[in-house]
Design a protein around this motif. Structure first.
Motif, mmCIF file in Angstrom:
data_model
loop_
_atom_site.group_PDB
_atom_site.id
_atom_site.type_symbol
_atom_site.label_atom_id
_atom_site.label_comp_id
_atom_site.label_asym_id
_atom_site.label_seq_id
_atom_site.Cartn_x
_atom_site.Cartn_y
_atom_site.Cartn_z
ATOM 1 N N THR A 126 0.766 -1.171 0.045
ATOM 2 C CA THR A 126 0.087 -0.077 0.145
ATOM 3 C C THR A 126 0.905 1.338 -0.075
ATOM 4 O OG1 THR A 126 -1.669 -1.129 1.339
ATOM 5 C CG2 THR A 126 -1.870 1.486 1.053
ATOM 6 N N HIS A 172 -6.389 -1.983 -5.971
ATOM 7 C CA HIS A 172 -7.445 -1.014 -5.678
ATOM 8 C C HIS A 172 -6.808 0.512 -5.795
ATOM 9 C CE1 HIS A 172 -10.049 -4.115 -3.896
ATOM 10 N NE2 HIS A 172 -9.012 -4.620 -3.518
ATOM 11 N N TYR A 199 -13.089 5.576 2.716
ATOM 12 C CA TYR A 199 -13.044 4.228 2.114
ATOM 13 C C TYR A 199 -12.102 3.512 3.110
ATOM 14 C CZ TYR A 199 -8.112 5.234 1.056
ATOM 15 O OH TYR A 199 -6.750 6.013 0.999
ATOM 16 N N ARG A 200 -12.403 1.906 2.638
ATOM 17 C CA ARG A 200 -11.238 1.143 3.470
ATOM 18 C C ARG A 200 -11.171 -0.246 2.468
ATOM 19 N NH1 ARG A 200 -11.476 -3.911 6.078
ATOM 20 N NH2 ARG A 200 -13.650 -4.452 5.526
ATOM 21 N N TYR A 201 -9.936 -0.418 2.190
ATOM 22 C CA TYR A 201 -9.339 -1.620 1.330
ATOM 23 C C TYR A 201 -9.829 -2.958 2.293
ATOM 24 C CZ TYR A 201 -7.099 1.741 -1.600
ATOM 25 O OH TYR A 201 -6.764 2.940 -2.578
ATOM 26 N N GLN A 207 -9.402 -10.592 1.245
ATOM 27 C CA GLN A 207 -9.301 -10.616 -0.019
ATOM 28 C C GLN A 207 -8.906 -12.054 -0.856
ATOM 29 O OE1 GLN A 207 -8.878 -7.193 -2.442
ATOM 30 N NE2 GLN A 207 -10.076 -8.794 -3.289
ATOM 31 N N THR A 223 -14.664 -5.581 -3.801
ATOM 32 C CA THR A 223 -14.059 -4.186 -4.061
ATOM 33 C C THR A 223 -13.961 -3.375 -2.559
ATOM 34 O OG1 THR A 223 -16.401 -3.263 -4.135
ATOM 35 C CG2 THR A 223 -15.174 -3.949 -6.153
ATOM 36 N N GLU A 224 -13.394 -2.591 -2.591
ATOM 37 C CA GLU A 224 -13.310 -1.632 -1.451
ATOM 38 C C GLU A 224 -14.368 -0.935 -0.897
ATOM 39 O OE1 GLU A 224 -12.043 1.113 -4.682
ATOM 40 O OE2 GLU A 224 -11.776 -1.008 -4.386
ATOM 41 N N GLU A 225 -14.625 -0.549 0.246
ATOM 42 C CA GLU A 225 -15.756 -0.032 0.844
ATOM 43 C C GLU A 225 -15.514 1.573 0.650
ATOM 44 O OE1 GLU A 225 -15.767 -0.568 5.067
ATOM 45 O OE2 GLU A 225 -16.165 -2.723 4.920
#
Length: 420
Positions: A126, A172, A199-201, A207, A223-225
């Motif tokens: 990240t 993402h 957002y949150r991954y 995953q 998908t991410e939030e």
């Protein structure tokens, strides 16, 4: 898991008493900071962590023995600059984050760990950057605005029985921004309004499915939030020793991530929202006594889809805590506390058709030692859940049966630190 009846009878029992698990966690961090005059500062932090887990599932159903290691490394440089714009105070914060996580898993057929039946490696990297600026419009009114961009790549590979099961990854990309307005008045009192996106991954184990029971893969469709967050509130200093605060909030999310026990996978939910209020009070009438309390009411529900208006599983509507600290002679202090969590819907019960997790209240006590003649030294011993309350904060329902995972009973903690 246990049934509710088994949990109430004896939360320490197990239907698989020969199974065991253990973990060891190591962390280290180093921060280097510097000040450039009175108006600018810079810092960089280096973080490392390792978590080792081992599991022995000796029952006929599982029949597997697993060792796993998670290594985490991070670098987080940041800087702050104070200056003036048209005669008004302005503060700029900038920074960046870089993290890598690597999970290594090996599964064996026997406890001696001779025959390897599965191995997997999962990695997540990240990188993100952010900035935030706060400008004083007047002596009492401040305007804040900020933003963040971030990219994360999650992938891995898994082999079973000498054959490759999957080798895949997904990326993402997300961003968020916020704006706030704060009005400061009297002594340490303020009113504020804040609106932003969020957002949150997915976490690594959300995953990627690597459990070895079929369907293992990188869940590229997860998908991410993402959503919006609105907060309105204030803090008021009622007197020199008494302060109270209240915040009203509303968060709307799409693609919230949750585990589905019926499919054994993490999935994106329909749109959800959380609305409620947080209240807090702190009272320190003298140097020898301090009281603090807070209460949160949160209505978390689906905002569309087949379960529109239903409660989101595992989210209690009410939580509260209180604590009282008594300062004793010779550097000792004792803190008494209580924590309350209201009932919640079982995980996976999106239609709210089954039972609910029961509410529970826990009592805690802590003794702290920080002598005046040893500046920087602090030690404590604490007992959590003093009365050994039996409860579960996690439970699931898959449409056929309820599964409860009892939380810890009475627990003891001890620690010490020295700052220099």
């Amino acid at each position: 898991y246990l049934t509710k009846e088994q949990m109430l009878e004896n939360p320490r029992q197990s239907t698989n008493p020969d199974d065991r698990a253990g973990n060891r966690l190591y962390t280290a961090n180093l921060t280097v900071s510097s000040e450039f005059g009175e108006s600018s500062r810079a810092a960089v932090s280096f973080l490392y962590g390792r978590k080792n887990n081992d599991f022995d599932f000796t029952t006929t159903y599982w029949n597997s023995f697993v060792d796993s290691t998670i290594d985490t490394f991070g670098v987080t440089p940041s800087g702050a600059l104070d200056f003036t714009v048209f005669g008004r105070k302005d503060r700029l914060l900038v920074g960046a984050d870089y993290y890598t996580d690597k999970l290594s898993v090996r599964r064996f057929a026997e406890i001696e760990r001779t025959t390897e039946t599965m191995s997997a490696t999962v990695e997540k990297s990240t990188i993100g950057a952010y900035l935030h600026n706060e400008l004083g419009l007047t002596e009492s009114l401040a305007l804040g605005a900020g933003g963040r961009i971030e990219q994360a790549t999650i992938g891995g590979e898994m082999s079973s029985g000498g054959s490759l099961v999957f080798d895949d990854d997904t990326t993402h990309n997300a961003s968020a921004a916020n704006v706030s307005l704060t009005y400061n008045f009297r002594d340490k009192s303020k009113l504020f309004a804040k609106f932003g996106t969020t957002y949150r991954y997915p976490f690594v184990d959300e995953q990627v499915s690597y459990y070895g029971f079929g369907g293992d893969q990188v869940l590229t469709n997860l998908t991410e939030e993402a959503g919006t967050d609105l907060q309105l509130g204030g803090e008021i200093a009622i007197s020199p020793g008494l302060k109270a605060g209240l915040t009203l909030f509303q968060m709307k999310l799409r693609d919230e991530i949750a585990y589905n026990p019926a499919t054994w996978r993490n999935e994106n939910l329909d749109k959800t929202q959380r609305r409620g209020a947080e209240a807090a009070v702190a009272w320190k009438p003298c140097a020898y006594f301090e009281f603090a309390g807070n209460y949160t009411f949160a209505r978390a529900e689906f905002d569309g889809g087949a379960n529109d208006g239903k409660d989101i599983p595992l989210v209690p509507r009410q939580t509260a805590s209180v604590s009282a600290t008594f300062v004793l002679p010779r550097g000792f202090a004792i803190r008494l506390g209580a924590r309350h969590t209201g009932e919640a819907t079982l995980g996976g019960d999106y239609a709210n058709a089954g039972s609910r997790l029961s509410a529970y209240t826990l009592a805690d006590i802590m003794l702290r030692y920080a002598p005046e003649n040893m500046e920087g030294f602090d030690a404590f011993i604490a007992v959590d859940n003093v009365f050994d309350k039996q409860y579960a904060s996690v439970g699931y329902w898959d449409g056929m049966q309820e599964a409860y995972y009892p939380s810890a009973g009475r627990a003891f903690r001890i620690g010490a630190s020295y700052r220099f």
